[in-house]
Design a protein around this motif. Structure first.
Motif, mmCIF file in Angstrom:
data_model
loop_
_atom_site.group_PDB
_atom_site.id
_atom_site.type_symbol
_atom_site.label_atom_id
_atom_site.label_comp_id
_atom_site.label_asym_id
_atom_site.label_seq_id
_atom_site.Cartn_x
_atom_site.Cartn_y
_atom_site.Cartn_z
ATOM 1 N N GLY A 51 -27.577 102.674 -62.410
ATOM 2 C CA GLY A 51 -27.684 101.301 -62.886
ATOM 3 C C GLY A 51 -27.919 101.263 -64.380
ATOM 4 N N GLY A 55 -25.011 100.225 -66.800
ATOM 5 C CA GLY A 55 -25.442 98.914 -67.260
ATOM 6 C C GLY A 55 -25.803 98.845 -68.724
ATOM 7 N N SER A 224 -23.039 94.815 -61.916
ATOM 8 C CA SER A 224 -24.132 94.770 -60.950
ATOM 9 C C SER A 224 -23.979 95.949 -60.003
ATOM 10 C CB SER A 224 -24.091 93.448 -60.167
ATOM 11 O OG SER A 224 -25.109 93.409 -59.202
ATOM 12 N N LEU A 226 -25.705 98.182 -57.079
ATOM 13 C CA LEU A 226 -26.745 98.204 -56.062
ATOM 14 C C LEU A 226 -27.081 99.636 -55.683
ATOM 15 C CD1 LEU A 226 -25.396 95.364 -53.737
ATOM 16 C CD2 LEU A 226 -27.050 95.163 -55.613
ATOM 17 N N LYS A 232 -31.072 96.105 -54.675
ATOM 18 C CA LYS A 232 -31.163 96.442 -56.084
ATOM 19 C C LYS A 232 -31.574 97.894 -56.245
ATOM 20 C CE LYS A 232 -33.485 95.196 -60.401
ATOM 21 N NZ LYS A 232 -34.476 94.313 -61.068
ATOM 22 N N ASN A 277 -19.927 97.463 -53.334
ATOM 23 C CA ASN A 277 -20.739 98.155 -54.332
ATOM 24 C C ASN A 277 -20.286 99.602 -54.498
ATOM 25 O OD1 ASN A 277 -23.201 98.482 -56.058
ATOM 26 N ND2 ASN A 277 -23.757 99.903 -54.436
#
Length: 368
Positions: A51, A55, A224, A226, A232, A277
């Motif tokens: 993430g 991200g 996003s 997961l 999350k 995801n």
């Protein structure tokens, strides 16, 4: 139109303006990256995972390569905003540093430093706190969310003043650009308010411009991602794929990833979030497209999907992990990188604090 409708409409209009300005900034960076200084960072509460990698880390490397001066804060003081202790913080700080460098951040171009090593940054909290009210802090969405997450335990003073500490993080180095998601815009607005109020109350101390710029948002389009359980991604849930995991550990974690009973793989984020995801992870790692990947897998089911994801992630991260292993084996080098970053951050923070003292007429180094 009700009051709530009006507030929502105003918020939507404000977000639209921020998005338009962010797009314009991207063009301005291409024209002259030297106009911008970026501040961003992480709390060292655990090892970085996919993430973080997809991200934020890749975006930081992108900005660095475009020539934007970047400061990255390892926010060790912020660990104790909502915790009773620091945990294995030293180990985690150096783990973050290894992840940063392995992902492509260059310590010659990017300044990496820790909160606790820059006293002048933290000293800015005193004048900054005089510029905000208790009610403003309590209305901050992140403060409210963090407080709710504590389960009703009393809020620490550090948690309440978290937005002001972030303002100090941004303004100490006079960063004028902060990569954020839309949910983080209230924090950036707090920094803008502090910068504006400081100028209004204390002036410029003889400078040609305000002591602090009003930083702008560079809205990130962070995907996003997961966790393996479809929730999350969070170390506390045990659902992460860490950057530093080896290929076998990655395969083992993904083997446990949730999918669904439909063997025909399709990309449907709303109807099939867990399957989608995994497709997103594979697409990010391979620079592919989720729909095309789904079509290639067809009716291969969850097993085939996990195989594709595992191969894509392990292949993409192989050079990153190899470099990370080299860095982890050389703690003296990591320490030297952090020392240089701390020295540079300290020099800038001291200069800024001197300007603050001058504007506040608290400079006692020269005769009246």
């Amino acid at each position: 139109m009700t009051t709530d409708d009006l507030a929502s409409s105003t918020s939507d209009a404000s977000l639209a303006r921020t998005q338009a300005r962010s797009a314009a900034i991207e063009t301005e960076i291409d024209a002259d990256p030297s106009r911008f200084r970026v501040l961003t960072g992480d709390r060292p509460t655990g090892n970085l995972h996919l993430g973080h990698y997809f991200g934020t880390l890749r975006n930081r490397v992108r900005l660095q390569r475009r020539g934007v001066e970047t400061f990255i804060l390892v926010a060790d003081y912020q660990v104790i905003t909502d915790r009773d202790g620091v945990g294995p913080i030293r180990e985690r700080v150096f783990s973050l540093l290894a992840d940063y460098l392995a992902a492509g951040l260059d310590p010659e171009a990017t300044t990496i430093f820790t909160h606790s090593s820059v006293p002048a940054l933290n000293q800015l909290m005193l004048p900054f706190l005089s510029l905000v009210t208790d009610s403003e802090l309590r209305r901050n969405p992140t403060v409210k969310a963090e407080f709710d997450a504590t389960g009703g335990r009393p809020m620490s003073g550090l948690l309440l003043t978290y937005p002001v500490h972030q303002a100090a993080d941004i303004l100490f180095c006079k960063a004028n650009l902060v990569p954020v998601g839309k949910d983080q815009l209230p924090h950036l607005e707090q920094a803008r308010v502090v910068a504006r109020r400081f100028d209004e109350r204390y002036g410029r101390g003889g400078l040609d411009a305000p002591v602090f710029p009003q930083p702008e948002a560079l809205l990130t389009k962070a995907p996003s991602v997961l966790g393996t359980d479809g929730e999350k991604m969070s170390k506390s849930r045990g659902n992460v794929i860490e950057i530093g995991m080896d290929a076998d550990a990655t395969a083992k974690a993904l083997k446990k990833a949730v999918t669904d009973s439909d063997r025909n793989i399709t990309f449907d984020p709303v109807g099939r979030p867990a399957v989608s995801n995994l497709l997103t992870l594979a697409a990010l790692a391979s620079d592919g497209d989720e729909v095309e990947l789904a079509a290639q897998i067809g009716d291969g089911g969850g097993g085939a999907l996990k195989k594709v994801v595992t191969e894509a992630i392990n292949e993409h991260l192989a050079p990153v992990r190899a470099r990370r292993a080299e860095l982890a084996a050389d703690p003296a080098y990591l320490l030297s990188v952090l020392r240089r970053g701390n020295e540079r951050a300290n020099a800038i923070a001291e200069e800024t604090l001197d300007q603050v003292r001058g504007a506040m007429q608290m400079d006692y180094t020269t005769a009246p």
